[in-house]
Design an enzyme around this catalytic site. Sequence first.
Site, PDB file in Angstrom:
ATOM      1  N   ASP A   9       0.858  -1.178   0.000  1.00 40.97           N
ATOM      2  CA  ASP A   9       0.000   0.000   0.000  1.00 40.97           C
ATOM      3  C   ASP A   9       0.897   1.231   0.000  1.00 40.97           C
ATOM      4  OD1 ASP A   9      -2.556   1.377   0.178  1.00 40.97           O
ATOM      5  OD2 ASP A   9      -2.001   1.876   2.234  1.00 40.97           O
ATOM      6  N   HIS A  59      -4.419  10.119   6.211  1.00 39.39           N
ATOM      7  CA  HIS A  59      -3.299   9.310   6.719  1.00 39.39           C
ATOM      8  C   HIS A  59      -2.581   9.904   7.928  1.00 39.39           C
ATOM      9  CE1 HIS A  59      -0.857  12.169   4.471  1.00 39.39           C
ATOM     10  NE2 HIS A  59      -1.292  11.723   3.307  1.00 39.39           N
ATOM     11  N   HIS A 156      -5.368   5.766   8.047  1.00 36.62           N
ATOM     12  CA  HIS A 156      -4.726   4.923   7.044  1.00 36.62           C
ATOM     13  C   HIS A 156      -3.217   4.972   7.255  1.00 36.62           C
ATOM     14  CE1 HIS A 156      -8.124   4.108   4.228  1.00 36.62           C
ATOM     15  NE2 HIS A 156      -8.621   5.147   4.861  1.00 36.62           N
TER      16      HIS A 156
END
Length: 243
Positions: A9, A59, A156
């Site tokens: 990712d 994030h 995230h």
Amino acid sequence: MAIRSVVFDTETTGMPVTDGHRVIEIGCVELMGRRLTGRNFHVYVQPDRPSDEGAIGVHGITDEFLIGKPRFAEVADEFYEFIQGAQIIAHNATFDVGFLNNEFRIAGMPERANIAEYCTVVDSLAMARERHPGQRNSLDALCKRYGIDNSNRELHGALLDSEILADVYLAMTGGQTSLSLAGNASDGEGNGNQGSEIRRLPAGRVPARIIRASDTELAEHMARLEVIGKSAGGEALWMQLGG
């Protein structure tokens, strides 16, 4: 020979890549023969540009945090060696692979700027949409569907998301893990291990009564098959099978 897979990712300064956005985090976990090996690749990257506020909200990686982090060119060789020749798996792979191809180009490595040439790319999002059409197939939704704990995922993060995605991918590709019949689940989704237990009927049970169709019912059935055959322009499948 066991297949080597890398689930990965990225986090970025924003999107799309065509607006000059850059990678700021890469996280990878290795699978060998569908088993986690414990080998990971994880790095934060200095993008030489600010992140969008919306991206930071996703994030949580601030521009200040990235000060002093290596640039992609400094970690490119190590990253390339980690993924080379592997089956790489990402959720919405077009997004992540596109950003990484761009980073290789910016780093002056055009021979590495098409990951699909030296890796097999698997998009777990496309796979999930095929298996669960019309349903939500975000990583969080798939965790709920397959009973995977993602309670530590408040924001995230590339490495954490890779670890969660590895669990999701293994659950999604591991064959039937539950048998959900009408009435077994209120939401129509499997819940882990239903159907995996063999239930044996008691030896002294009373046999079920067999009710055979009458001649009239059989005649009506054959008449209905003839109607179906005429409307379909050919013999009904039941008749072809000797029904």
